[in-house]
Design an enzyme around this catalytic site. Structure first.
Site, PDB file in Angstrom:
ATOM      1  CG  HIS A  37      11.477  10.572  -2.180  1.00 16.51           C
ATOM      2  ND1 HIS A  37      10.154  10.701  -2.542  1.00 16.51           N
ATOM      3  CD2 HIS A  37      11.572   9.344  -1.598  1.00 16.51           C
ATOM      4  CE1 HIS A  37       9.491   9.604  -2.201  1.00 16.51           C
ATOM      5  NE2 HIS A  37      10.329   8.773  -1.628  1.00 16.51           N
ATOM      6  CD  GLU A  40      14.248   6.473  -0.253  1.00 11.99           C
ATOM      7  OE1 GLU A  40      13.523   5.474  -0.442  1.00 11.99           O
ATOM      8  OE2 GLU A  40      13.827   7.550   0.231  1.00 11.99           O
ATOM      9  CG  HIS A  41      12.075   5.483  -4.863  1.00 11.13           C
ATOM     10  ND1 HIS A  41      10.927   4.759  -5.057  1.00 11.13           N
ATOM     11  CD2 HIS A  41      11.831   6.267  -3.775  1.00 11.13           C
ATOM     12  CE1 HIS A  41      10.021   5.090  -4.146  1.00 11.13           C
ATOM     13  NE2 HIS A  41      10.544   6.015  -3.361  1.00 11.13           N
ATOM     14  CD  GLU A 118       7.247   7.045  -1.036  1.00  8.03           C
ATOM     15  OE1 GLU A 118       7.662   7.102   0.140  1.00  8.03           O
ATOM     16  OE2 GLU A 118       8.009   6.897  -2.017  1.00  8.03           O
TER      17      GLU A 118
END
Length: 955
Positions: A37, A40-41, A118
């Protein structure tokens, strides 16, 4: 040659692309949870060819585009859209993320905070909390047990303690898994197919190919074949809700995509019509909703298992009888029903409306990972073949002894000593009572009320396009008008599909007379929907859709689908409204549920912030707190029935019919409404918008505490009111916000790391204009007053950038906004939504986009700068709304610094303790905001202030 698979297509709108990497959170290393994750950022943070950290976002904003990305268990998807003329350059910039991303160390440290925010925003979500708890039940070592979100602890603090070099590990992860042979790509534009293919080969052939085998988890079967699975888990939810989740973990079902056994079974179990499980539970007043099936996300379906779950929203009585609820089961297998579903879905596929390109390419690039090429477009939509053996095999596994039960209820508070590690969910675990397991596994006598659905009379069979019986027009025309109502009509001659939209607004003077009436209206709409649920369900199955919405000033009815049978559904809704009734049991059930709904809205910081802001700005508005108090004071079913009569007694019905109907057929819908409801005309016109308070020319602040003491999330919205100006001014404000979006993101999120969600937006509050900047942050990190100071710093820096804006840059942004407004509609629904917005607000400016384009073309750079300076100067009308989360001690509220960690008690997210909803919980404003006037008593504040007139944005 490129090793990336390619699919190309055409559209009439923006160009779009999506790329799916066949790797996800299952591949996270054990010592760095959330790395997939995080990567991905990080790939978005600049590349060797285009090193600017936010350069891609800035490029997209400048050319009317957008982008997004998501990480699933075994796949990571990236997508963007942009204006067609900039598509090739955007493709090249975007491709560099997969060719040579920078991922510099400084950006890593800052982006960890975005990932952490997030995660913090997700913590109060009951759906995310259930997933994390469920994943923890998997066998030790199975990837389902991983913490796939990632946060500051797993990606920064723990690695630092263990001397793990996150930078090196991130680059190694990218090198190992972001390889061309793991990727699938879909691009969509109006270019020729050969041109698109040439671009893709030229740009993406540079994506590295490491030749390593793709991650494979297919040998890790039966992850939930453990003693911990087949138990009863009692869970304390964040929201006020009773829910029972019954879940089975089956062998992977993706290979059966041509049969779709779980989709078929879910259709039977989730059926809501006569003879269904939900119908039986509703009659007992035990349940409000039931959903069954598999969402086809990576969590629900991957190479190691497939989930089948039944989720039931229970009433208080249903919660007390939850073991009985599970007894209501029925499993059947008939070819006739399969063929009916097959026919419905084939009709929908053949006549489907085009979706936004960015969504379409996202679907296709994922399909390319799952299906053979001949089924890329249809594999996730059609039921190709009926195979009773495959369906029976799946059904045979849905046995009581293999089910996991998760029961959510606030009443479990104090009885749940266990805590899930990452989200802090409170739960307990116990064996399922032997007596009930014996009943479920024995010869269970099915209720006579349970039976298979009858043949569906709502399935369309006539798909002919109607000839027009009036001249073609570009915009809707009024074809009927009387003292009781009016109707707007437009024949669809653009999309030419056998579908239509019917929308009505039934305006009533009684709704806003008191908070009590607003609550009674909410109850009326909820119970009307309940009464319709069973008779209208077959229409929903046949791809006809309806929505009933409790508007501020009237009932909104929306109906759409194949026009052949659409009148049947519309008449059904009006008939039920005319004959409205509510039994005492149903009334009590929905009164209890509505109180929970209000409460669950109020505990969300973003909802509370909106409620407070509109309460200040809109005179005569009843707040959610007012509604909660009115409901808590006690209501009787007789009061609801009296309200329903007074509501129907005096109305004004305004409608829009658009699509494959003639004008004569359309006029009959208004006639049916007036004849069936038999209402009188309004004695006085009912405005469909509130009067808005004109804020004084200074800074006002309203600061309230969040109601959920387990939620660290805060929200700050700084709003600048303009006034009831012209259409041109609204367009000027849109242009300003478009200029502001990327700098706002760069300053407040990327550099200051204040939170995951930061954004400016245009505000049209009942016809009065304004713009705002919003930041969602955490009280464990920043005080809301520091956040507001940073927003002000951003606006100062933005003002400097605006002054330095070149004429070329200004014209580029104007062109981008013009192109967005000139984009053709993707499907009929977009055109209908735009026209309906004009009808429901009684503005009727159907050519608004054309007028806005004309206004934009006359705009100058000097006008934009002047408008911003005017709204930021000494005469600005500024309102700040702070919703303060929990996580810092009260006496620490003023420190304002970056205070990672917070106190242990405040950082808990058990969701167990709430503030009272008896009144808004105001908190003091600190001396730091000395220029701000604190609003501690909203009604007193608004008394005596001037009001803007009811406004129509026409010019």
């Amino acid at each position: 040659s490129s090793v990336i698979k390619l699919l190309v297509g055409v559209t009439v709108r923006c160009s779009a692309a999506a790329l799916c990497v066949g790797v996800g959170s299952f591949s996270d290393p054990g010592d760095l949870p959330g790395l997939a994750h995080f990567l991905e950022h990080m790939v978005f943070m600049g590349s060797e060819k285009y090193p600017s950290e936010n350069g891609f976002d800035a490029f997209l904003k400048k050319h009317g585009g957008s982008d997004n990305a998501s990480t699933d268990c075994e796949r990571t998807v990236f997508q963007f859209d942009v204006q067609r003329k900039n598509f090739k350059e955007a493709l090249d910039r975007w491709a560099q993320f997969f060719i040579c991303p920078l991922m510099i160390r400084d950006a890593i440290d800052r982006e960890v905070e975005a990932v952490d925010s997030e995660y913090q925003l997700a913590k109060p979500s009951d759906s995310h909390r259930k997933e994390m708890l469920f994943g923890s039940l998997a066998k030790p070592g199975h990837p389902m047990g991983k913490f796939y979100w990632g946060n500051a602890q797993t990606l920064k603090q723990e690695p630092k303690k263990k001397k793990i070099n996150v930078y090196k590990r991130l680059r190694a992860f990218w090198k190992k898994y972001y390889s061309a042979h793991y990727m699938t790509l879909a691009v969509q534009s109006k270019e020729k197919l050969d041109t698109l293919e040439e671009w893709v080969k030229e740009i993406f052939s540079k994506v590295p190919h490491n030749g390593l085998p793709k991650p494979d988890f297919s040998d890790l079967l039966d992850p939930f074949d453990t003693p911990a699975f087949c138990k009863l888990y009692r869970v304390v939810p964040v929201g006020k809700v009773h829910a029972l989740n019954i879940t089975w973990a089956l062998p992977p079902q993706e290979k059966h995509y041509r049969v779709k056994p779980l989709h078929y079974i879910s259709w039977l179990i989730g059926h809501e019509g006569e003879g269904s499980i939900l119908s039986l539970l509703r009659k007992k007043c035990w349940a409000l909703a039931l959903f069954g099936g598999n969402s086809e996300t990576g969590f629900d379906q991957n190479t190691t298992y497939s989930i089948f779950s039944i989720s039931i929203t229970l009433t208080d009585e249903g919660f007390q009888n939850f073991y009985q609820v599970k007894k209501a089961r029925i499993f059947v297998d008939l070819c006739r029903i399969y063929e009916e579903i097959q026919r419905i879905e084939a009709n929908e596929f053949q006549y489907q409306e085009q979706i936004d390109p960015i969504e379409y390419v996202e679907d296709i690039c994922e399909n390319m990972q799952l299906f053979p090429k001949e089924d890329f477009l249809t594999g996730d939509q059609l039921m190709f073949e009926y195979n009773p053996e495959v369906i029976t095999a799946a059904l045979s596994l849905l046995t009581p002894e293999k089910a996991n039960l998760m029961l959510l209820s606030p009443e479990h508070e104090g009885q749940c000593p266990l805590r899930e590690k990452w989200f802090g969910t409170q739960y307990s675990v116990e064996d399922i009572k032997a007596e009930w397991m014996e009943k479920w596994t024995g010869d269970l006598e099915l209720s006579s009320d349970l039976h298979l659905p009858a043949e569906n009379k709502f399935i369309a069979t006539d798909f002919t396009l109607k000839p027009s019986d009036c001249p073609d027009t570009e915009f809707p025309v009024r074809i009927a008008e009387s003292s009781q109502g009016s109707l707007w009509y437009k024949k669809d001659n653009k999309f030419k599909i056998p579908k239509a939209y019917i929308r009505f607004h039934l305006i009533s003077p009684v709704i806003q007379q008191s908070a009590k009436n607003v609550v009674l209206f909410d109850l009326l709409v909820n119970i009307l929907s309940h009464n319709l649920a069973e008779p209208a369900y077959e229409a929903e199955v046949a791809q006809l859709e309806y929505k009933l919405l409790a508007g501020e000033h009237g009932l909104v009815i929306k109906v759409k689908g194949f026009n052949h049978k659409l009148p049947l559904l519309f008449h059904l809704i009006i008939d039920h409204l005319a004959d409205f009734s509510a039994s005492l049991d149903v009334f009590s059930m929905f009164k209890e549920q509505l109180k929970k709904t209000y409460f669950n809205i109020l505990i969300k910081p973003e909802k509370l912030s909106k409620d407070v802001r509109l309460l200040i700005l809109e005179r005569s508005r009843w707040s959610m707190v007012d509604k909660y108090q009115a409901l808590s004071a006690g209501l009787k079913v007789e009061e609801l029935m009296e309200f329903s009569r007074s509501f129907r007694a005096e109305l004004f019905a305004e409608g829009l019919v658009q699509g494959n109907f003639s004008s004569a057929e359309s006029a009959q819908f208004l006639q049916y409404v007036t004849e069936k409801l038999k209402f009188s005309k309004l004695t006085a016109e009912v405005p469909v918008m509130f009067r808005v308070v004109e804020l004084p020319t200074k800074h006002h602040m309203c600061k309230v505490k969040s109601l959920n003491k387990g939620d660290a999330n805060s929200e700050v919205t700084v709003y600048y009111q303009s006034g009831p100006k012209t259409l041109r001014e609204h367009t000027l404000m849109e242009l300003l916000v478009m200029h502001m979006e990327e700098p706002c993101f760069d300053f407040l999120r990327t550099k200051e790391t204040l939170g995951y969600h930061v954004y400016p937006t245009c505000r049209n509050t009942s016809g009065v204009l304004g713009f705002s900047v919003t930041v969602e942050t955490q009280a464990t990190k920043f005080s809301t007053e520091l956040v507001e100071l940073k927003i002000e710093e951003f606006l100062v820096s933005f003002g400097e950038k605006l002054n330095a804006l070149t004429e070329d840059a200004f014209k580029t942004q104007v062109t981008a906004l013009v192109k967005l407004k000139e984009c053709e509609d993707t499907h009929l629904g977009e055109e209908v939504d735009r026209n309906w917005s004009e009808v429901v607000t009684q503005q009727y400016v159907f050519d608004r986009l054309n007028r806005e384009v004309d206004a934009l073309k006359l705009m100058t750079r000097a006008q934009l700068i002047s408008w911003f300076q005017e709204h930021r100067g000494q005469n600005c009308r500024k309102l700040s709304v702070h919703v303060v989360g929990f996580g810092v001690e009260e006496n620490d509220e003023e420190r304002g610094g970056n205070t990672h960690g917070g106190d242990e008690k405040g950082d808990s997210t058990g969701g167990s303790t709430y503030g009272e909803v008896s009144q808004l919980n105001f908190v003091p404003v600190s001396p730091k905001m000395a220029d701000a006037t604190a609003i501690m008593d909203i009604p007193g504040f608004t008394e005596g202030l001037p009001l803007f007139p009811y406004h129509k944005i026409l010019e």
